[in-house]
Motif scaffolding. Sequence first.
Motif, PDB file in Angstrom:
ATOM      1  N   SER A 175      -3.895   3.486   0.071  1.00 34.83           N
ATOM      2  CA  SER A 175      -4.374   3.280  -1.324  1.00 34.83           C
ATOM      3  C   SER A 175      -3.988   1.878  -1.665  1.00 34.83           C
ATOM      4  CB  SER A 175      -3.595   3.971  -2.532  1.00 34.83           C
ATOM      5  OG  SER A 175      -3.439   3.998  -3.902  1.00 34.83           O
ATOM      6  N   TRP A 176      -4.423   0.464  -2.082  1.00 32.57           N
ATOM      7  CA  TRP A 176      -3.845  -0.270  -2.423  1.00 32.57           C
ATOM      8  C   TRP A 176      -3.472  -0.743  -2.738  1.00 32.57           C
ATOM      9  CZ3 TRP A 176      -3.430  -2.973   2.200  1.00 32.57           C
ATOM     10  CH2 TRP A 176      -4.904  -2.520   3.477  1.00 32.57           C
ATOM     11  N   LYS A 177      -1.699  -1.470  -3.420  1.00 35.11           N
ATOM     12  CA  LYS A 177      -1.656  -2.468  -4.711  1.00 35.11           C
ATOM     13  C   LYS A 177      -2.256  -3.166  -5.618  1.00 35.11           C
ATOM     14  CE  LYS A 177       2.468  -4.708  -6.158  1.00 35.11           C
ATOM     15  NZ  LYS A 177       3.395  -5.336  -6.013  1.00 35.11           N
ATOM     16  N   ASN A 178      -2.593  -2.777  -6.746  1.00 34.96           N
ATOM     17  CA  ASN A 178      -3.247  -3.718  -7.628  1.00 34.96           C
ATOM     18  C   ASN A 178      -2.554  -4.890  -7.687  1.00 34.96           C
ATOM     19  OD1 ASN A 178      -5.350  -4.540  -9.145  1.00 34.96           O
ATOM     20  ND2 ASN A 178      -5.014  -3.371 -11.329  1.00 34.96           N
ATOM     21  N   PRO A 179      -2.862  -5.837  -7.597  1.00 36.32           N
ATOM     22  CA  PRO A 179      -1.770  -6.967  -7.777  1.00 36.32           C
ATOM     23  C   PRO A 179      -1.605  -7.581  -8.250  1.00 36.32           C
ATOM     24  CG  PRO A 179      -3.718  -7.932  -6.038  1.00 36.32           C
ATOM     25  CD  PRO A 179      -3.819  -6.079  -6.504  1.00 36.32           C
ATOM     26  N   PRO A 229      -2.801  11.393  -6.263  1.00 35.23           N
ATOM     27  CA  PRO A 229      -2.714  10.494  -5.909  1.00 35.23           C
ATOM     28  C   PRO A 229      -1.940   8.969  -5.645  1.00 35.23           C
ATOM     29  CG  PRO A 229      -3.795  10.422  -7.797  1.00 35.23           C
ATOM     30  CD  PRO A 229      -2.962  12.123  -7.570  1.00 35.23           C
ATOM     31  N   GLY A 230      -1.122   9.491  -6.062  1.00 38.80           N
ATOM     32  CA  GLY A 230       0.326   8.429  -5.699  1.00 38.80           C
ATOM     33  C   GLY A 230       0.341   7.845  -6.958  1.00 38.80           C
ATOM     34  N   THR A 231       1.279   6.447  -7.043  1.00 35.38           N
ATOM     35  CA  THR A 231       1.147   5.565  -8.566  1.00 35.38           C
ATOM     36  C   THR A 231       0.097   4.833  -8.085  1.00 35.38           C
ATOM     37  OG1 THR A 231       3.525   4.607  -6.973  1.00 35.38           O
ATOM     38  CG2 THR A 231       3.751   6.084  -7.895  1.00 35.38           C
ATOM     39  N   TYR A 232       0.307   3.450  -6.814  1.00 36.26           N
ATOM     40  CA  TYR A 232       0.127   2.757  -6.855  1.00 36.26           C
ATOM     41  C   TYR A 232      -2.251   2.742  -7.435  1.00 36.26           C
ATOM     42  CZ  TYR A 232       2.464   0.406  -4.012  1.00 36.26           C
ATOM     43  OH  TYR A 232       4.419   0.133  -3.364  1.00 36.26           O
ATOM     44  N   VAL A 233      -2.376   3.732  -7.552  1.00 37.08           N
ATOM     45  CA  VAL A 233      -4.140   3.909  -7.810  1.00 37.08           C
ATOM     46  C   VAL A 233      -3.647   4.084  -9.308  1.00 37.08           C
ATOM     47  CG1 VAL A 233      -3.775   5.902  -8.087  1.00 37.08           C
ATOM     48  CG2 VAL A 233      -6.040   4.821  -7.451  1.00 37.08           C
ATOM     49  N   MET A 234      -2.762   4.299  -9.973  1.00 33.57           N
ATOM     50  CA  MET A 234      -2.946   4.295 -11.553  1.00 33.57           C
ATOM     51  C   MET A 234      -1.966   2.429 -12.096  1.00 33.57           C
ATOM     52  SD  MET A 234      -3.362   7.508 -12.055  1.00 33.57           S
ATOM     53  CE  MET A 234      -2.967   9.326 -11.538  1.00 33.57           C
ATOM     54  N   MET A 289       0.123  -1.716   0.361  1.00 32.42           N
ATOM     55  CA  MET A 289       0.168   0.030  -0.219  1.00 32.42           C
ATOM     56  C   MET A 289       0.995   1.434  -0.269  1.00 32.42           C
ATOM     57  SD  MET A 289      -0.413   1.780   3.097  1.00 32.42           S
ATOM     58  CE  MET A 289       0.883   1.381   4.797  1.00 32.42           C
ATOM     59  N   GLU A 290       0.035   2.640  -0.412  1.00 37.37           N
ATOM     60  CA  GLU A 290       1.075   4.023  -0.012  1.00 37.37           C
ATOM     61  C   GLU A 290      -0.363   4.419   1.143  1.00 37.37           C
ATOM     62  OE1 GLU A 290       2.892   4.766  -4.837  1.00 37.37           O
ATOM     63  OE2 GLU A 290       0.777   5.744  -4.267  1.00 37.37           O
ATOM     64  N   LEU A 291       0.523   5.034   1.644  1.00 39.42           N
ATOM     65  CA  LEU A 291       0.356   5.874   1.953  1.00 39.42           C
ATOM     66  C   LEU A 291      -0.623   7.279   2.117  1.00 39.42           C
ATOM     67  CD1 LEU A 291      -1.757   5.971   5.162  1.00 39.42           C
ATOM     68  CD2 LEU A 291      -0.021   6.802   6.384  1.00 39.42           C
ATOM     69  N   ILE A 292      -1.269   8.025   1.590  1.00 33.32           N
ATOM     70  CA  ILE A 292      -1.931   9.246   1.943  1.00 33.32           C
ATOM     71  C   ILE A 292      -1.963  10.403   2.848  1.00 33.32           C
ATOM     72  CG2 ILE A 292      -3.293  10.599  -0.246  1.00 33.32           C
ATOM     73  CD1 ILE A 292      -3.395   8.651  -1.545  1.00 33.32           C
ATOM     74  N   GLN A 293      -1.223  11.476   2.845  1.00 31.76           N
ATOM     75  CA  GLN A 293      -1.767  12.472   3.672  1.00 31.76           C
ATOM     76  C   GLN A 293      -2.439  13.569   3.134  1.00 31.76           C
ATOM     77  OE1 GLN A 293       1.436  13.784   6.608  1.00 31.76           O
ATOM     78  NE2 GLN A 293      -0.162  14.811   7.415  1.00 31.76           N
ATOM     79  N   LYS A 334     -10.816   0.938  -6.611  1.00 28.37           N
ATOM     80  CA  LYS A 334      -9.667   1.888  -5.921  1.00 28.37           C
ATOM     81  C   LYS A 334     -10.505   2.635  -5.052  1.00 28.37           C
ATOM     82  CE  LYS A 334      -7.305   0.191  -9.263  1.00 28.37           C
ATOM     83  NZ  LYS A 334      -6.467   1.275 -10.265  1.00 28.37           N
ATOM     84  N   TYR A 335      -9.375   2.928  -3.752  1.00 26.64           N
ATOM     85  CA  TYR A 335      -9.777   4.034  -2.296  1.00 26.64           C
ATOM     86  C   TYR A 335     -10.485   4.382  -2.768  1.00 26.64           C
ATOM     87  CZ  TYR A 335      -6.603   7.848  -3.488  1.00 26.64           C
ATOM     88  OH  TYR A 335      -5.933   8.736  -4.677  1.00 26.64           O
TER      89      TYR A 335
END
Length: 586
Positions: free
Chosen positions: A275-279, A579-584, A222-226, A248-249
């Motif tokens: 934000s969870w990784k897409n496995p 929103p980071g990279t994992y959501v993409m 996961m990635e943690l967004i603040q 997605k989150y």
Amino acid sequence: MAKLSGRTRKYRDDKPRAVMRAQAGGLSDASARASEGGVTRGLSPLVLTRAWMDWAVHLAASPGKQMQLLQQAMENAQAVFAAGLGETLSGADGAADPRFDSAEWQKFPFNLLAQAHQRQRQWWLDAMTGVRGVEPAHENLMAFVTGLLSDAVAPSNFPAINPDVISASLSENGLNLVRGSRNFAKDMATLSGLVPAVSQPFEVGRNLATTAGKVVFRNKLMELIQYAPTTDTVCPEPILIVPAWILKYYVLDLSPHNSFVRFLVDQGFTVFMISWKNPLPEDRDIGMEDYRQLGVMAAINAAIKITGAPRLHTLGYCLGGTLLSIAAAAMGRDGDDRLASVSLLATQVDFSEPGPLRLLINEAEVAMVEEMMERQGYLSSDSMAGAFALLRARDLLWTRAINNYLLGRQDDGLDLMAWHADATRLPARMHSQYLRQLFLNNDLAQGRYLVKGKPVGFGAIRAPIFAVGTEEDDVAPWTSVYKLHLFTRSEVTFVLTNGGHNTGIISAPGQPEQHFRMGRGSADSGYREPEEWLAEHEAEDGSWWVAFARWLGEHSGEAVSPPQMGARSGACKAICDAPGTYVMQR
């Protein structure tokens, strides 16, 4: 940092897969089930065959039921041909059917077509139910499938006998069908992977998931967004949101006008979001414990380290709420008192009555899904989307098909629809554990779910709880969500809001026809049946979000200056913009 669990434990914890493989024909059987599941999207025809045989044998031995159905069929025929014009069209449950509510459907002969369909649908449902000796699970499945088939042959699905389509075609010289053909071609291209799943005009980072923030922590899961503060002062306890990893989150951070995250930030809260990784196939061995450790616990540790707060509020949505409840129970059991509150949105902890989804989850279905996942390492996004579409086929399949393909309208102007199309995969091990331990065996409610080798129970949670159910939830029925009261000794504030699993949660203030019921309970309040609770609490107009923010404020300390983004720990410094990279990841 916790490491991902290895492959020494197999997905099916109650029976090692090595034993299954050793059985005669195990490999060929598994291959056959996996191939079959690829065609049927994980739905086992054997389940339906057993249910049909159970129904057919018992109906054949029930002459009274047969006579009743014959009499009902004759009455229906007389009503359709003799009754007449102006009769109210109603569905099987007595509610008005929106497919036939236009003025065109009230005119002859279309009103007779609609009425005949509704009466025939009810007849078939009556035929599938009330047959003595049929197992309840089989009866429910047969009624569910009958409803699907009836909706598939409804007169509204055929342009030649749908007066709305005929009227639109005449007034637009057939341009509605031209637009519909284009919409159909576009959807087929999306399904085949030729175009991105999230279609314009919506795009993550541009007009979806746009609340300002930074990714302040990242690991393999996961990635943690603040999120950046928008007020001069904030509550001292931050809020950690744990979304489901199915889709997605950003369902909680849609467009700016209906973003739950933005609302909380504007109320003076410091918000963190997982934000969870897409496995991928190599993530097949990620399990529920990995999601607890690398997800919830890692995020709690990072949020507290960044803000310096001794405690934090936590909030989980759907399956993310179930995971949060497991983590909170384990923390309470182990004496970890860092939770200021636990909020659960459309979350089940007891899966004994999970609603229509239970019809699609049984031993045969799970076995087929496991063989599919063994081959590819994950459950594909289209398999999960197909199962949810079946639960609301009338709305998600047929009504959408009529609007998009026959009337030539386009419904991709909804941010929620764009999010719904942005599906994710599920790791094989985690999904198998979820289906077996939670759904099939109900281990969590029965005290058999283990964390660190010891069972967890919700009685160990001492933090106040805020739970939300939605009136029209097909995934987590509110009566099932309400069962949380049976397992906890904490103060529980329960809210029942109008809408469905998603639309009831995404309830920004100012939307029309909003209402909710709210009941506050103490740790020693006696249990009330859901129907009793419903009768005791009047509906209030407005959004439950406002009540929730007020409740959070009551359980928070005095306001302080906003914390800097990841400032207190070099290990948690800002990595990139939200929103980071994992959501993409696709």
